[in-house]
Scaffold this active site. Sequence first.
Site, PDB file in Angstrom:
ATOM      1  N   SER A 128      28.986   9.121  -8.218  1.00  0.00           N
ATOM      2  CA  SER A 128      27.753   8.492  -8.469  1.00  0.00           C
ATOM      3  C   SER A 128      27.940   7.646 -10.049  1.00  0.00           C
ATOM      4  O   SER A 128      26.404   7.256 -10.217  1.00  0.00           O
ATOM      5  CB  SER A 128      26.674   9.025  -7.729  1.00  0.00           C
ATOM      6  OG  SER A 128      26.495  10.551  -9.501  1.00  0.00           O
ATOM      7  N   HIS A 129      28.815   8.669 -10.665  1.00  0.00           N
ATOM      8  CA  HIS A 129      28.175   8.476 -12.601  1.00  0.00           C
ATOM      9  C   HIS A 129      29.834   7.522 -12.963  1.00  0.00           C
ATOM     10  O   HIS A 129      29.967   7.525 -14.068  1.00  0.00           O
ATOM     11  CB  HIS A 129      28.037   9.364 -13.125  1.00  0.00           C
ATOM     12  CG  HIS A 129      26.168   9.046 -13.190  1.00  0.00           C
ATOM     13  ND1 HIS A 129      25.724   9.874 -11.784  1.00  0.00           N
ATOM     14  CD2 HIS A 129      25.906   8.749 -13.402  1.00  0.00           C
ATOM     15  CE1 HIS A 129      24.648   9.884 -12.053  1.00  0.00           C
ATOM     16  NE2 HIS A 129      24.108   9.505 -12.905  1.00  0.00           N
ATOM     17  N   ASP A 188      23.788   9.020  -5.686  1.00  0.00           N
ATOM     18  CA  ASP A 188      24.455   9.503  -4.990  1.00  0.00           C
ATOM     19  C   ASP A 188      24.040   9.973  -3.756  1.00  0.00           C
ATOM     20  O   ASP A 188      24.566   9.086  -2.373  1.00  0.00           O
ATOM     21  CB  ASP A 188      24.192  11.336  -4.769  1.00  0.00           C
ATOM     22  CG  ASP A 188      25.850  11.753  -4.095  1.00  0.00           C
ATOM     23  OD1 ASP A 188      26.422  11.116  -2.708  1.00  0.00           O
ATOM     24  OD2 ASP A 188      25.769  12.663  -4.398  1.00  0.00           O
TER      25      ASP A 188
HETATM   26  P1  NDP Z   1      26.371  18.074  -8.586  1.00  0.00           P
HETATM   27  O1  NDP Z   1      25.094  18.183  -6.824  1.00  0.00           O
HETATM   28  O2  NDP Z   1      27.185  16.989  -7.714  1.00  0.00           O
HETATM   29  O3  NDP Z   1      25.910  19.064  -9.337  1.00  0.00           O
HETATM   30  C1  NDP Z   1      25.576  19.742  -9.814  1.00  0.00           C
HETATM   31  C2  NDP Z   1      26.662  20.809 -10.507  1.00  0.00           C
HETATM   32  O4  NDP Z   1      26.412  21.204  -9.959  1.00  0.00           O
HETATM   33  C3  NDP Z   1      28.352  20.346 -11.768  1.00  0.00           C
HETATM   34  O5  NDP Z   1      27.972  20.827 -13.121  1.00  0.00           O
HETATM   35  C4  NDP Z   1      28.819  20.923 -10.402  1.00  0.00           C
HETATM   36  O6  NDP Z   1      30.374  20.792 -10.828  1.00  0.00           O
HETATM   37  C5  NDP Z   1      28.350  21.824  -9.791  1.00  0.00           C
HETATM   38  N1  NDP Z   1      28.261  23.075  -8.046  1.00  0.00           N
HETATM   39  C6  NDP Z   1      28.303  21.791  -7.264  1.00  0.00           C
HETATM   40  N2  NDP Z   1      28.618  23.332  -6.213  1.00  0.00           N
HETATM   41  C7  NDP Z   1      29.084  24.447  -6.568  1.00  0.00           C
HETATM   42  C8  NDP Z   1      29.620  25.400  -6.822  1.00  0.00           C
HETATM   43  N3  NDP Z   1      29.614  24.861  -4.932  1.00  0.00           N
HETATM   44  N4  NDP Z   1      29.430  26.177  -6.933  1.00  0.00           N
HETATM   45  C9  NDP Z   1      29.127  26.054  -8.802  1.00  0.00           C
HETATM   46  N5  NDP Z   1      28.858  24.475  -8.720  1.00  0.00           N
HETATM   47  C10 NDP Z   1      28.392  24.200  -8.206  1.00  0.00           C
HETATM   48  O7  NDP Z   1      24.821  16.790  -9.065  1.00  0.00           O
HETATM   49  P2  NDP Z   1      23.888  15.946  -8.905  1.00  0.00           P
HETATM   50  O8  NDP Z   1      24.007  15.249  -7.816  1.00  0.00           O
HETATM   51  O9  NDP Z   1      22.589  16.790  -9.203  1.00  0.00           O
HETATM   52  O10 NDP Z   1      24.027  15.214 -10.646  1.00  0.00           O
HETATM   53  C11 NDP Z   1      25.527  13.815 -10.299  1.00  0.00           C
HETATM   54  C12 NDP Z   1      25.182  13.540 -11.882  1.00  0.00           C
HETATM   55  O11 NDP Z   1      23.979  12.376 -11.493  1.00  0.00           O
HETATM   56  C13 NDP Z   1      24.782  14.776 -13.254  1.00  0.00           C
HETATM   57  O12 NDP Z   1      26.441  13.875 -13.901  1.00  0.00           O
HETATM   58  C14 NDP Z   1      24.379  14.463 -14.335  1.00  0.00           C
HETATM   59  O13 NDP Z   1      24.061  13.992 -15.530  1.00  0.00           O
HETATM   60  C15 NDP Z   1      23.469  12.670 -12.942  1.00  0.00           C
HETATM   61  N6  NDP Z   1      22.520  11.576 -13.588  1.00  0.00           N
HETATM   62  C16 NDP Z   1      22.272  11.128 -14.480  1.00  0.00           C
HETATM   63  C17 NDP Z   1      20.998  11.287 -14.322  1.00  0.00           C
HETATM   64  C18 NDP Z   1      20.176  10.152 -15.388  1.00  0.00           C
HETATM   65  O14 NDP Z   1      19.378   9.507 -15.574  1.00  0.00           O
HETATM   66  N7  NDP Z   1      20.453   9.563 -16.503  1.00  0.00           N
HETATM   67  C19 NDP Z   1      20.088  11.361 -13.566  1.00  0.00           C
HETATM   68  C20 NDP Z   1      20.116  11.930 -12.671  1.00  0.00           C
HETATM   69  C21 NDP Z   1      21.427  12.233 -12.525  1.00  0.00           C
HETATM   70  P3  NDP Z   1      31.415  20.082 -10.251  1.00  0.00           P
HETATM   71  O15 NDP Z   1      31.052  18.433 -10.902  1.00  0.00           O
HETATM   72  O16 NDP Z   1      32.741  20.401 -11.101  1.00  0.00           O
HETATM   73  O17 NDP Z   1      31.008  20.417  -8.363  1.00  0.00           O
HETATM   74  O1  PYC Z   2      22.097   8.690 -10.175  1.00  0.00           O
HETATM   75  O2  PYC Z   2      19.931   9.750 -10.957  1.00  0.00           O
HETATM   76  C1  PYC Z   2      20.689   8.776 -11.187  1.00  0.00           C
HETATM   77  C2  PYC Z   2      20.230   8.193 -11.430  1.00  0.00           C
HETATM   78  C3  PYC Z   2      19.584   7.772 -12.956  1.00  0.00           C
HETATM   79  C4  PYC Z   2      19.597   6.962 -13.789  1.00  0.00           C
HETATM   80  C5  PYC Z   2      21.148   7.512 -14.365  1.00  0.00           C
HETATM   81  N1  PYC Z   2      22.173   7.792 -12.598  1.00  0.00           N
END
Ligand code: NDP
Ligand code: PYC
Length: 342
Positions: free
Chosen positions: A52-53, A193
């Site tokens: 997703s990123h 995602d």
């Molecule tokens: P995920 O749910 O994919 O993962 C969240 C975290 O949990 C990661 O550090 C992941 O590590 C860890 N994790 C996942 N499964 C396990 C497990 N079974 N045991 C232990 N740790 C685990 O992330 P999101 O979908 O919530 O977010 C994805 C990305 O989106 C992030 O990097 C976030 O910064 C970005 N984002 C950016 C936004 C923005 O405004 N700029 C807004 C929203 C999200 P691993 O990667 O190793 O699986």
């Molecule tokens: O995946 O939620 C998201 C997001 C918002 C801004 C950048 N990524």
Amino acid sequence: MSVFETEKMVDLTVDEVFALSRRVLSGAGLSAPHAEAVARVITAGERDECASHGLYRLPGCVATIQSGKLSLDAEPAIRDVSPALVRADARHAYSLLAFERAAPLLVEKARAVGVAALVINNCFHFSALWPEIERLTEMGVAAMAMTPSHAWVAPAGGTKGLLGTNPIAFGWPRPGGHPYVFDFATSAVARGDMSLHDIAGKPIPEGWGLDEAGLPTTDARAALDGAMLTFGGHKGSALSTMIELMAGPLIGDLTSRESMAFDDGAKAAPMHGELILAFDPVVMGGEDVNVNAARAEALFAAFGEQGARLPSQRRYEARTRSLERGMRTPKVLYDQIIALGF
Ligand code: NDP
Ligand code: PYC
């Protein structure tokens, strides 16, 4: 795992992903320092199999460039506000160059006083937070980062977008190895995602979103048009609200709702602020820094003893694979990027 796993794939090396990203971003008009800062983070995401990123964000970056709202070349204005505070005004450019330029001063301040903050204002923000957290842990500090986004997420008990997907990330430096890092949206899943599920025509799990009538849905498109949900019910909702406040009004910047109003239908990346905190283990922990680090290591080791994994372990394994063997990027995405014409 990618929602595109059954699609045709294109093989790319890490260097090729960086070169492609930089070419597209420069071709679309970003200045060289901004294009390189953004390309570095997109490449890191693709390399670590963060679907997703990674490259998926490139068409959205071009759309933001073409929205006319983003500054293509603003030099961040860095201000040494106080012994514990650095302010970086991104001046309506992407956040990443502002972070790169201000991070050394943030760490210098944390080393001097124990805890320091970096406030980034007026930045377009589309990226994962872990690349910034890793950069800080490489410099020996523990760190946290948080940022709002757009008002796509209903508060617990509500049915309409009010909060952002508001990510929060934390990192802890570890001797001789990868840092402990977690980085997650406070929505049940990142919007990126959710969009990937929509593109792939895959249902989403219950608990990720509501349709426009406020009813639970497993249809990604319906949830994108309706409202996303927080993780952990009222707990995620409160954490997300904290991020709105700490990386919004506290630092004199926009909430997700205000960011969406600023966008006014342009469909650019959210524009707001970011708060980054750094903690120095020597100043905070005292002379026993090695003993304290060893106690943290004992905690991490205990995870493995019961078969649990640490966050980021999947990412670090993906990184090793990508650096050794290159990456497999969905052809449909690769073709979309080439079709941008840069
Ligand atoms: P995920 O749910 O994919 O993962 C969240 C975290 O949990 C990661 O550090 C992941 O590590 C860890 N994790 C996942 N499964 C396990 C497990 N079974 N045991 C232990 N740790 C685990 O992330 P999101 O979908 O919530 O977010 C994805 C990305 O989106 C992030 O990097 C976030 O910064 C970005 N984002 C950016 C936004 C923005 O405004 N700029 C807004 C929203 C999200 P691993 O990667 O190793 O699986
Ligand atoms: O995946 O939620 C998201 C997001 C918002 C801004 C950048 N990524």
